[in-house]
Design an enzyme around this catalytic site. Structure first.
Site, PDB file in Angstrom:
ATOM      1  N   ASP A   9       0.810  -1.208   0.000  1.00  0.00           N
ATOM      2  CA  ASP A   9       0.000   0.000   0.000  1.00  0.00           C
ATOM      3  C   ASP A   9       0.850   1.269   0.000  1.00  0.00           C
ATOM      4  O   ASP A   9       0.617   2.184  -0.793  1.00  0.00           O
ATOM      5  CB  ASP A   9      -0.944  -0.001   1.206  1.00  0.00           C
ATOM      6  CG  ASP A   9      -1.848   1.212   1.231  1.00  0.00           C
ATOM      7  OD1 ASP A   9      -2.961   1.134   0.697  1.00  0.00           O
ATOM      8  OD2 ASP A   9      -1.433   2.258   1.776  1.00  0.00           O
ATOM      9  N   MET A  60      -5.065   2.564  -0.440  1.00  0.00           N
ATOM     10  CA  MET A  60      -4.978   1.852  -1.717  1.00  0.00           C
ATOM     11  C   MET A  60      -5.577   0.452  -1.584  1.00  0.00           C
ATOM     12  O   MET A  60      -6.247  -0.042  -2.489  1.00  0.00           O
ATOM     13  CB  MET A  60      -3.532   1.758  -2.191  1.00  0.00           C
ATOM     14  CG  MET A  60      -2.771   3.077  -2.229  1.00  0.00           C
ATOM     15  SD  MET A  60      -3.536   4.368  -3.230  1.00  0.00           S
ATOM     16  CE  MET A  60      -4.208   5.452  -1.960  1.00  0.00           C
ATOM     17  N   ASP A  61      -5.313  -0.201  -0.446  1.00  0.00           N
ATOM     18  CA  ASP A  61      -5.921  -1.503  -0.187  1.00  0.00           C
ATOM     19  C   ASP A  61      -7.441  -1.388  -0.141  1.00  0.00           C
ATOM     20  O   ASP A  61      -8.168  -2.243  -0.680  1.00  0.00           O
ATOM     21  CB  ASP A  61      -5.422  -2.062   1.151  1.00  0.00           C
ATOM     22  CG  ASP A  61      -4.079  -2.761   1.034  1.00  0.00           C
ATOM     23  OD1 ASP A  61      -3.469  -2.706  -0.048  1.00  0.00           O
ATOM     24  OD2 ASP A  61      -3.637  -3.366   2.021  1.00  0.00           O
ATOM     25  N   ILE A  62      -7.931  -0.355   0.511  1.00  0.00           N
ATOM     26  CA  ILE A  62      -9.378  -0.190   0.663  1.00  0.00           C
ATOM     27  C   ILE A  62     -10.029   0.101  -0.690  1.00  0.00           C
ATOM     28  O   ILE A  62     -11.096  -0.451  -1.021  1.00  0.00           O
ATOM     29  CB  ILE A  62      -9.672   0.924   1.683  1.00  0.00           C
ATOM     30  CG1 ILE A  62      -9.213   0.471   3.081  1.00  0.00           C
ATOM     31  CG2 ILE A  62     -11.153   1.281   1.707  1.00  0.00           C
ATOM     32  CD1 ILE A  62      -9.167   1.567   4.112  1.00  0.00           C
ATOM     33  N   ALA A  69     -10.120  -3.114  -2.602  1.00  0.00           N
ATOM     34  CA  ALA A  69     -11.186  -3.990  -2.085  1.00  0.00           C
ATOM     35  C   ALA A  69     -12.537  -3.601  -2.669  1.00  0.00           C
ATOM     36  O   ALA A  69     -13.331  -4.464  -3.067  1.00  0.00           O
ATOM     37  CB  ALA A  69     -11.219  -3.923  -0.560  1.00  0.00           C
TER      38      ALA A  69
END
Length: 375
Positions: A140, A168-170, A173
């Site tokens: 991330d 960035m992960d969120i 997702a």
């Protein structure tokens, strides 16, 4: 009835992006089985502990961010016998969520082609850092830098700053959830599964929104502006009140600016040609903010916010995290279970006639063998 009752989701993913998608399906009624790497004692976030947490815990706060409502199974997929155990589960599964580097799933024989040969109806969601043709691992913080987010975040005279959450992960997702849901809809029509691919980098770039089009359309290269907005003034600006507490304004149009000035007793400011329109306020940003800082510094925050809300002027207090969870709306997103600290829901929308499900707390790695004797 839960939306995804009788659906089985296999989670071959770790850290935050993939597990967030797994918890999303769990909250909507799916059975989510988290397959953890027995060779490394499970998801790496089981070892990401705060200095205030016990060294012995295997469900630290970070792990708990995305693993409610699941059961877990530790497998070493390099072992043929344990790989067969996964294949047995894949025959029954509706969705697989994976986060392998390009080529790794193929080496382990758990890629889409391998699992599709077992179950043609399988929807396989795969997260990578940079897409299927770039073997780099995705992290991330690195993607925040490479996608421009870090460059844009921070004060104008300061260095680039990482976001305080793994945004960035969120974002990735959310992209994967959307792709998997589209693939499930397509399966209802065709009877066939689908491979859904998303990369951290492309999810991040797609979220640059108006900052991207300021460059692509207007030809202006975005720069760090603190909490200021390049297209609107005052929007995102932070002001300190007489009491020392801070608030943010988000003035979206000229009518709101006029109402703001009226509340502050500065009606003449709203009529000044330099401030009357948003276009002029953007051109005279420093002057506008300077005058507003002086006016707001004479006000008590709670009284001012009450007046602004009454006049439908967008404004809000700058909250600490404890302040956030004192709000009724935040309390409604909490997950509760006897004997466990509260968790946070991934699902923030409501479906008419659907009650939020009660979920089990994040699974302990130490209890995996007992939990899965039936497998």
């Amino acid at each position: 009835m839960p939306v995804f009752k009788d659906m089985l989701v296999l989670e071959l993913a770790s850290v935050l992006a993939g597990p967030s998608v797994g918890q999303f399906f769990a909250e909507l009624g799916a059975r989510v089985l988290k397959v953890e790497n027995a060779a490394t004692r499970g998801d790496v976030t089981r070892s990401w502990k705060l200095s205030t947490e016990s060294a012995d815990t295997d469900t630290p706060a970070y792990f708990c961010a995305a693993n409610w409502g699941k059961t877990s199974l530790a497998l070493n997929l390099a072992d043929p016998q344990q790989l067969q155990q996964l294949y047995t589960l894949a025959k029954q599964a509706d969705v697989v969520i994976a986060s392998y580097k390009p080529g790794d799933a193929e080496k382990l024989k758990v890629d889409y082609a391998s699992l599709r040969s077992i179950n043609p109806r399988l929807v396989y969601g795969h997260i990578t850092g940079y897409g299927p043709d770039d073997a780099r691992a995705g992290y991330d913080a690195v993607v925040q830098a490479e996608s421009g987010f870090m460059y844009l975040n921070g004060e104008p005279d300061g260095p680039p700053v990482k976001m305080p959450v793994a945004l960035m992960d969120i974002l990735t997702a959310h992209q994967l959830k959307e792709g998997v849901l589209v693939a499930l809809l397509q399966r209802e029509r065709t009877g066939q599964g689908q491979l859904v691919q998303v990369s951290l980098l492309q999810a991040a770039v797609s979220a640059l929104a108006n900052q991207a089009t300021n460059y692509l359309v207007a030809g202006q290269e975005p720069q760090r502006m603190g909490s200021e907005h390049p297209n609107i003034v005052p929007y995102g600006s932070v002001y300190t009140c007489k009491c020392g507490k801070q608030l943010v304004l988000a003035i979206g149009d000229d009518r709101q600016f006029r109402r703001l000035c009226a509340v502050l007793g500065a009606e003449r400011m709203a009529d000044d040609p330099k401030y009357k329109t948003n276009y002029e306020r953007v051109r005279h940003r420093q002057e506008v903010n300077g005058k507003l800082r002086q006016l707001i510094a004479q006000q008590e925050r709670e009284s001012l916010l009450q007046q602004l809300h009454t006049r439908h002027v967008p404004a809000g207090a700058v909250h600490t995290i404890p302040d956030v969870f004192a709000q009724v709306q935040a309390q409604q997103l909490l997950l509760h279970h006897a004997g466990a600290r509260p968790g946070l829901r991934q699902v923030a929308f409501r479906l008419q006639g659907q009650e939020a499900l009660q979920l089990s707390p994040p699974p302990s790695y130490n209890n995996l063998e007992e939990e899965h004797k039936e497998l």
